[in-house]
Motif scaffolding. Structure first.
Motif, PDB file in Angstrom:
ATOM      1  N   MET A 185      41.144  30.159  32.409  1.00  0.00           N
ATOM      2  CA  MET A 185      41.466  29.535  33.703  1.00  0.00           C
ATOM      3  C   MET A 185      42.003  30.587  34.670  1.00  0.00           C
ATOM      4  N   ALA A 186      42.877  31.467  34.169  1.00  0.00           N
ATOM      5  CA  ALA A 186      43.448  32.510  35.031  1.00  0.00           C
ATOM      6  C   ALA A 186      42.364  33.460  35.536  1.00  0.00           C
ATOM      7  N   THR A 187      41.475  33.840  34.639  1.00  0.00           N
ATOM      8  CA  THR A 187      40.441  34.818  35.002  1.00  0.00           C
ATOM      9  C   THR A 187      39.492  34.242  36.059  1.00  0.00           C
ATOM     10  N   LYS A 188      39.118  32.994  35.835  1.00  0.00           N
ATOM     11  CA  LYS A 188      38.221  32.346  36.803  1.00  0.00           C
ATOM     12  C   LYS A 188      38.927  32.149  38.154  1.00  0.00           C
ATOM     13  N   GLY A 189      40.183  31.738  38.106  1.00  0.00           N
ATOM     14  CA  GLY A 189      40.950  31.536  39.331  1.00  0.00           C
ATOM     15  C   GLY A 189      41.096  32.832  40.122  1.00  0.00           C
ATOM     16  N   ARG A 190      41.383  33.907  39.385  1.00  0.00           N
ATOM     17  CA  ARG A 190      41.596  35.190  40.073  1.00  0.00           C
ATOM     18  C   ARG A 190      40.312  35.665  40.750  1.00  0.00           C
ATOM     19  N   ALA A 191      39.196  35.469  40.089  1.00  0.00           N
ATOM     20  CA  ALA A 191      37.917  35.865  40.699  1.00  0.00           C
ATOM     21  C   ALA A 191      37.633  35.018  41.940  1.00  0.00           C
ATOM     22  N   ALA A 192      37.940  33.711  41.857  1.00  0.00           N
ATOM     23  CA  ALA A 192      37.655  32.808  42.976  1.00  0.00           C
ATOM     24  C   ALA A 192      38.575  33.063  44.170  1.00  0.00           C
ATOM     25  N   LEU A 193      39.786  33.564  43.877  1.00  0.00           N
ATOM     26  CA  LEU A 193      40.747  33.854  44.946  1.00  0.00           C
ATOM     27  C   LEU A 193      40.147  34.801  45.991  1.00  0.00           C
ATOM     28  N   GLU A 194      39.266  35.647  45.518  1.00  0.00           N
ATOM     29  CA  GLU A 194      38.614  36.617  46.394  1.00  0.00           C
ATOM     30  C   GLU A 194      37.913  35.928  47.585  1.00  0.00           C
ATOM     31  N   SER A 195      37.444  34.705  47.389  1.00  0.00           N
ATOM     32  CA  SER A 195      36.753  33.989  48.475  1.00  0.00           C
ATOM     33  C   SER A 195      37.715  33.595  49.597  1.00  0.00           C
ATOM     34  N   LEU A 196      39.032  33.724  49.353  1.00  0.00           N
ATOM     35  CA  LEU A 196      40.012  33.377  50.389  1.00  0.00           C
ATOM     36  C   LEU A 196      40.494  34.618  51.148  1.00  0.00           C
TER      37      LEU A 196
END
Ligand code: DGY
Length: 418
Positions: free
Chosen positions: A264-275
């Motif tokens: 969950m952390a890894t996916k969240g961190r990658a997705a944060l990039e879109s912000l």
């Protein structure tokens, strides 16, 4: 200094109700979710048992679906609105029906590290960790139904940054017709100029009544809400807490929880990039209901630093904060002082808050931005020395705002000085 630590401890003890703390008497007479978890950090320096109890009490009120509510109404108190009769969540001990930033996992990691008797720590952790992990899974299930890796908030109160400029656009989509007439109580305890506006309060209450009408069914609320915002700070805290849960699960020898939490952390961190907002050089909120990235220059986008972001991003955030330092007297203002919507007194539209300072500094310190982290902490202590343990501070004058004798402000002072 020891005198400051003693004073901070006095503030915390004054707000201690035995198994939980109130943020401050009068204005906030119950247990608040993220206040509590961060206050546990303060306790951990002088009463480790009490620190664990604070988080245990919070997690004892988790809902069956995994959500951990934002307020637990332990004792009746007429001095607060909206109380249990407005929320109507039908629980033995009444709670609200929305959540708050997931700092508990982050706090537990620190409590575990600091508890000398590891057998005791493991015993307490073994009970708490599955609950915190279930909360995180709830977030990614019910607040990210399309599985993007980023969770949304459906009420400004969930962010903890109630009246941030970040929510103005989203609140435009919230009707205020049809709500039951109400009387605010917050403005009898604190200066109305330091608090959200009446218009905002009507939106807050409309959303509560609307979700109540949907039976507080979390499987429905995300898609039904006209207000649906993805906050980089909120997600950053959740990502960091998922990583902390993963570490703790490894310590406890639970590889399946560890790998779920890490994923969950890894996916969240990658997705944060879109912000990431290249124009501003910081992260900004995504308005999921409207479908676009906002340009609001608020502290939510800096708070994402807690998530162990890529070093290039941490470096850019430190530069952005250095720019803000030229525009005010005390880091970190909750909104950019040169933006037209900035208000130095009004809650999350400008004032500086110690808890956010601490979390940003914690993240920057881990991301090779130690100099800026130290600068933020030094400004935090200057505020305390000048104005005491306030809820928040005018970032220009350093004057105290909102409530006084504030638990989590005191907790942060102990945490910074110890
Ligand atoms: C309030 O009542 O102002 C709180 O911030 C809501 O959580």
């Amino acid at each position: 200094s020891q005198a400051l630590i003693d004073q901070a401890r006095g503030v915390m003890e004054g707000n201690d109700r035995g198994t939980y703390t109130v943020p401050t008497h009068g204005l906030y007479p119950f247990q608040w979710n993220w206040d509590s978890a961060l206050s546990a950090l303060g306790f951990s320096h002088f009463d480790m048992d009490r620190a664990w109890v604070e988080v245990e009490t919070l997690m004892a009120h988790q809902w069956d679906d995994g959500m951990v509510p934002h307020i637990i109404f332990h004792e009746p108190d007429d001095g607060y609105f909206p109380g249990p009769n407005v929320w109507q969540t039908r629980r033995d001990v009444p709670t609200t029906g929305i959540t708050q930033p997931a700092v508990a996992g982050f706090a537990l990691r620190k409590l575990y590290d600091r508890t000398e008797d590891k057998a005791v720590a493991r015993e307490r952790l073994a009970k708490l960790l599955p609950k915190v992990h279930a909360w995180h899974k709830w977030f990614y299930r019910d607040r990210d139904p399309k599985s993007t890796g980023l969770v949304a908030i459906i009420h400004p109160w969930e962010s903890g940054r109630d009246n941030s400029v970040d929510w103005d656009e989203g609140l435009d989509a919230v009707p205020i017709e049809g709500i039951a007439p109400f009387t605010r109580r917050d403005t009898t305890h604190a200066n109305p100029d330091h608090r959200p506006s009446d218009e905002q309060y009507k939106c807050y209450i409309w959303l509560v009544e609307y979700f109540r009408g949907l039976g507080w069914d979390n499987a429905k609320l995300h898609d039904a809400s006209p207000f649906c915002l993805v906050d980089p700070g909120f997600n950053g805290i959740l990502i960091r807490s998922c990583d902390d849960v993963a570490d703790l699960a490894e310590f406890l020898g639970d590889p399946s929880m560890a790998s779920e939490a890490r994923a969950m952390a890894t996916k969240g961190r990658a997705a944060l990039e879109s912000l990431w907002n290249p124009t501003l050089g910081q992260y900004t909120c995504y308005n999921r209901a409207a479908g676009h990235l906002q340009d609001t220059p608020s502290i939510g986008g800096l708070l994402a630093a807690i998530a162990d972001v890529p070093h290039a991003r941490a470096d850019a955030l430190a530069r952005r904060i250095a720019l803000l330092a030229e525009r005010c007297g005390y880091l970190v203002p909750s909104h950019d002082p040169i933006d037209g919507a900035f208000d130095s007194l009004r809650y999350w539209r400008g004032p500086t808050w110690l808890i956010v300072n601490y979390l940003i500094a914690e993240g920057l310190g881990r991301s090779e931005q130690g100099a800026m982290a130290q600068r933020i902490l030094a400004d935090s202590l200057r505020l305390i020395e000048k104005s005491g343990f306030a809820e928040y501070y005018d970032p220009n004058s350093g004057e105290p705002c909102g409530g006084g004798d504030f638990t989590w402000t005191a907790a942060m002072v102990i945490e910074i000085l110890k």
